[in-house]
Design an enzyme around this catalytic site. Structure first.
Site, PDB file in Angstrom:
ATOM      1  N   CYS A   1       0.861  -1.182   0.000  1.00 22.53           N
ATOM      2  CA  CYS A   1       0.000   0.000   0.000  1.00 22.53           C
ATOM      3  C   CYS A   1       0.894   1.227   0.000  1.00 22.53           C
ATOM      4  O   CYS A   1       1.630   1.465   0.965  1.00 22.53           O
ATOM      5  CB  CYS A   1      -0.911  -0.020   1.220  1.00 22.53           C
ATOM      6  SG  CYS A   1      -1.942   1.446   1.394  1.00 22.53           S
TER       7      CYS A   1
ATOM      8  N   CYS B   1      -5.341   6.085  -3.667  1.00 23.78           N
ATOM      9  CA  CYS B   1      -4.615   4.820  -3.683  1.00 23.78           C
ATOM     10  C   CYS B   1      -3.224   5.093  -4.239  1.00 23.78           C
ATOM     11  O   CYS B   1      -3.084   5.485  -5.402  1.00 23.78           O
ATOM     12  CB  CYS B   1      -5.343   3.776  -4.533  1.00 23.78           C
ATOM     13  SG  CYS B   1      -4.462   2.206  -4.678  1.00 23.78           S
TER      14      CYS B   1
END
Length: 260
Positions: A74, A199
């Site tokens: 991530c 994101c």
């Protein structure tokens, strides 16, 4: 048991942060992790991140999606973890840490922005209507008209659960070009199973995909996400992208305790 936690966000991508250097946290308890990430019955977050000791680097990143399952890299979470490590005085303004996809280098600027080095990318699959690549997590990148009114959750889920990516699925990014060096994107994230405000690996994937498609010649690309702005830069040579950096804010929101 009282659990101390910290909340961080990077362009609206928010995370529950836990200092697990003493290895007290029950890492296999997926139901607990999902509850902590629940916005109604827990703390609330797109994911949960443990900061742990590592013998060869400054620290280790262990990342869980909000469904409670350990997941792939991530980018925004990594940037937030760097800021968290500085708050804990584990590091100052520069670090190397280990994550599920390997080593990462990062720096914190005087402006507080965190620049995180992502993995090199040398495999980009171009299809007639989309591009697929892995920037630490798998990403589908697709240009669409009227991005502002596009049904990201419905269309993203249809692709994520469709035949194209099978059971493992993929993150799905929908993109609109703004100018020669700027793109807007909205992302459906697997594991969250919804659109998120940002994101990091998705922004990285979009920047590289747009360069591969010839939509931009720039090696520094501005990305407008729903929660703010990110910058992705890279070196390109012989079909390989190296020195890939994701840069943006990583901000402390609050600290608290919760009974588990």
């Amino acid at each position: 048991m009282q659990l101390e936690f910290y909340k961080y966000q990077g362009t609206g991508n928010d995370f529950v942060m836990i200092d697990n250097r003493s290895e007290f946290f029950p890492k296999e308890n997926t139901q607990l992790i999902a509850r902590l990430c629940d916005r109604r019955f827990g703390i609330g977050g797109d994911g949960l991140i443990l900061l742990e000791n590592d013998s060869e680097t400054n620290f280790k990143m262990v990342y869980y999606n909000s469904d409670g399952n350990q997941s792939s890299m991530c980018g925004n979470g990594g940037r937030c973890l760097v800021a968290f490590a500085k708050k804990l005085q584990v590091i100052e303004n520069e670090t190397t840490f280990i994550a599920t996809d390997g080593l990462h280098h990062a720096t914190i600027g005087d402006d507080g922005l965190v620049a995180l080095q992502m993995i090199d990318v040398d495999a980009v699959k171009i299809s007639p209507d989309h591009v697929f690549l892995n920037t630490g997590s798998p990403h589908h990148v697709q240009l669409v008209d009227d991005l502002e009114n596009y049904n990201v959750k419905e269309n993203g889920a249809a692709i994520r659960y469709g035949d194209l990516y099978g059971k493992a699925g993929s993150n799905i990014n929908f993109v609109k070009q703004i100018d020669d060096t700027t793109f807007s994107l909205r992302t459906y994230e697997r594991g969250v199973e919804d659109e998120t405000l940002s994101c990091g690996t998705g922004a990285t994937a979009v920047a590289i995909a747009m360069n591969v498609l010839g939509k931009t010649d720039s090696s520094s690309i501005d990305l407008n996400v729903e929660g703010g702005k990110l910058v992705v830069s890279f070196d390109k040579g012989e079909g390989k992208f190296t020195n890939v950096f994701l840069k943006g804010p990583a901000e402390f929101v609050f600290k608290g305790t919760i009974e588990i």
